[in-house]
Design a protein around this motif. Structure first.
Motif, mmCIF file in Angstrom:
data_model
loop_
_atom_site.group_PDB
_atom_site.id
_atom_site.type_symbol
_atom_site.label_atom_id
_atom_site.label_comp_id
_atom_site.label_asym_id
_atom_site.label_seq_id
_atom_site.Cartn_x
_atom_site.Cartn_y
_atom_site.Cartn_z
ATOM 1 N N LEU A 202 0.847 -1.204 0.182
ATOM 2 C CA LEU A 202 -0.035 -0.044 -0.059
ATOM 3 C C LEU A 202 0.896 1.174 -0.080
ATOM 4 N N ARG A 203 0.344 2.223 -0.761
ATOM 5 C CA ARG A 203 1.322 3.476 -0.968
ATOM 6 C C ARG A 203 0.262 4.777 -1.094
ATOM 7 N N ARG A 204 0.654 5.837 -0.699
ATOM 8 C CA ARG A 204 -0.094 6.955 -0.927
ATOM 9 C C ARG A 204 0.408 7.985 -1.597
ATOM 10 N N PHE A 205 -0.375 8.322 -2.588
ATOM 11 C CA PHE A 205 0.234 9.150 -3.897
ATOM 12 C C PHE A 205 -0.598 10.522 -3.770
ATOM 13 N N ALA A 206 0.332 11.612 -3.760
ATOM 14 C CA ALA A 206 -0.221 13.081 -3.932
ATOM 15 C C ALA A 206 -0.734 13.294 -5.302
ATOM 16 N N LEU A 207 -2.020 13.853 -5.284
ATOM 17 C CA LEU A 207 -2.664 13.802 -6.610
ATOM 18 C C LEU A 207 -1.926 15.182 -7.614
ATOM 19 N N ASP A 208 -1.384 15.900 -6.790
ATOM 20 C CA ASP A 208 -0.683 16.993 -7.328
ATOM 21 C C ASP A 208 0.734 16.689 -7.953
ATOM 22 N N ALA A 209 1.158 15.335 -7.546
ATOM 23 C CA ALA A 209 2.450 15.099 -8.510
ATOM 24 C C ALA A 209 2.198 14.038 -9.496
ATOM 25 N N VAL A 210 1.131 13.870 -9.657
ATOM 26 C CA VAL A 210 0.594 12.859 -10.820
ATOM 27 C C VAL A 210 0.919 13.651 -12.112
ATOM 28 N N ARG A 211 1.606 13.230 -12.993
ATOM 29 C CA ARG A 211 1.728 13.687 -14.350
ATOM 30 C C ARG A 211 0.898 13.228 -15.450
ATOM 31 N N HIS A 212 0.408 12.211 -15.215
ATOM 32 C CA HIS A 212 -0.275 11.531 -16.240
ATOM 33 C C HIS A 212 -0.967 10.230 -15.681
ATOM 34 N N ALA A 213 -2.334 9.967 -15.859
ATOM 35 C CA ALA A 213 -3.210 8.759 -15.393
ATOM 36 C C ALA A 213 -3.983 8.341 -16.370
ATOM 37 N N GLU A 214 -4.076 6.898 -16.193
ATOM 38 C CA GLU A 214 -4.812 6.430 -17.375
ATOM 39 C C GLU A 214 -5.599 5.004 -16.713
ATOM 40 N N THR A 215 -6.693 4.956 -17.033
ATOM 41 C CA THR A 215 -7.515 3.819 -16.605
ATOM 42 C C THR A 215 -7.209 2.408 -17.499
ATOM 43 N N LEU A 216 -6.811 1.538 -16.575
ATOM 44 C CA LEU A 216 -6.495 0.113 -17.420
ATOM 45 C C LEU A 216 -7.647 -0.884 -17.332
ATOM 46 N N PRO A 217 -7.904 -1.717 -18.319
ATOM 47 C CA PRO A 217 -8.980 -2.578 -18.064
ATOM 48 C C PRO A 217 -8.977 -3.728 -17.015
#
Length: 326
Positions: A202-217
């Motif tokens: 388990l990890r916690r990610f800051a959304l303002d540090a997301v450079r790209h996001a893509e939904t996978l199937p």
């Protein structure tokens, strides 16, 4: 205004004013006489609304005689009272203050458009009410709406995400495949709690540090919420993790007036000392955020334990003083 909104407004106007005449209802609803007559008939006969006409004062009222239904009657599927509608408007202001407002506000706008009609007020009056609620979120870190929407959608659909994530600590970008578990809003910033398939944890990610996001199937890996809470919420701060120690802090009498009403951690323990000072004990793992909050109180707090935390805070204070020749 559609028919459902008119039904709600008719009943609300009569309930709030105690009685309303036919001409007032026409003016408020802006419909024809024939439409209003049909609405009143439908409310009485099909929805059991206890609306009765009092010829003596030419008013429509809600009956409480038990012969025409219950005066506390509510329309099916429309269960908001007037105070609840006011709360909804205030909640909308809160959402507008969040960094996700572009996404959430857009989807909630149809509901917001219906609220003035439900309240029996004009759109202008509703806007004036919203101006009287102000949400201030200092030091807010911006989250691009498109990534917030992708992450939120994957979370609710229980699908995996491919993230390009920038780590500020290591000053590098990496590609991750994660299974989203929970969104967290903390100190004006959004975080994603997720299972990282690369590190198998388990990890916690800051959304303002997301450079790209893509939904996978692929379907997301499900982790019990009790496990998420135990792993990520156990100690102080957003990146606390499992507690590794316990801090003991003593606040001055002056600071105690405010700190005694604050929750630094759900498992904190507070004790008022004989001289009016306040002792706080709380679990922590990473000292970074705890140190920042201790420094915020300056001379009004002293770290009693552990010695390593006291040493760290003392060094930070000396480093700060050295900036000013102290």
């Amino acid at each position: 205004m559609d028919r459902t909104e008119r039904f709600y407004r008719i009943e609300l106007l009569i309930r709030n004013r105690g009685g309303v005449n036919f001409e007032t209802l026409l003016e408020e609803l802006e419909v024809s006489r024939a439409t209003l007559k049909r609405d009143l008939q439908y409310l009485r006969e099909r929805m059991d609304a206890p609306i009765v006409y009092h010829r003596a004062d030419n008013l429509y009222r809600l009956s409480d005689d038990g012969q025409h239904g219950d005066a506390s009657h509510q329309l099916p599927g429309v269960w908001f009272s007037e105070p609840e509608l006011h709360a909804l408007l205030s909640m909308y202001q809160l959402i507008q203050g969040l960094d996700s407002a572009e996404v959430l506000g857009r989807h909630l706008q149809p509901l917001l458009d219906k609220l003035p009609a439900m309240m029996g007020t004009t759109a202008a009056e509703a806007r004036e009410l919203m101006r009287r609620v102000r949400i201030v979120q200092p030091a807010r870190r911006s989250v691009p709406a498109r990534w917030f929407e992708v992450v939120g959608s994957a979370l609710h659909r229980r699908q995996r995400l491919a993230l390009a994530y920038f780590s500020r600590g290591r000053q590098e970008e990496s590609d991750r495949v994660v299974s989203p578990q929970r969104l967290v809003h903390y100190r004006s910033t959004w975080y994603l709690d997720a299972w990282c398939h690369a590190s198998e944890g388990l990890r916690r990610f800051a959304l303002d540090a997301v450079r790209h996001a893509e939904t996978l199937p692929q379907k997301a890996k499900n982790v019990a919420m009790s496990t998420v809470e135990a792993e990520l919420d156990g100690s102080y701060g957003i990146f606390g993790g499992k507690p590794r120690g316990q801090a003991t802090l003593i606040f001055s009498r002056e600071a105690a007036q405010w700190v005694s009403h604050e929750e630094w951690h759900p498992e904190q323990r507070l004790r008022t000392l004989a001289d009016g000072r306040l002792e706080m004990r709380l679990p922590y793992a990473d000292a970074t955020e705890l140190t920042m909050d201790i420094l915020r109180h300056g001379p009004d707090v002293k770290v009693m334990a552990p010695a390593s935390l006291a040493k760290l805070v003392g060094q930070r204070l000396r480093d700060a003083a050295s900036q000013y020749g102290g």
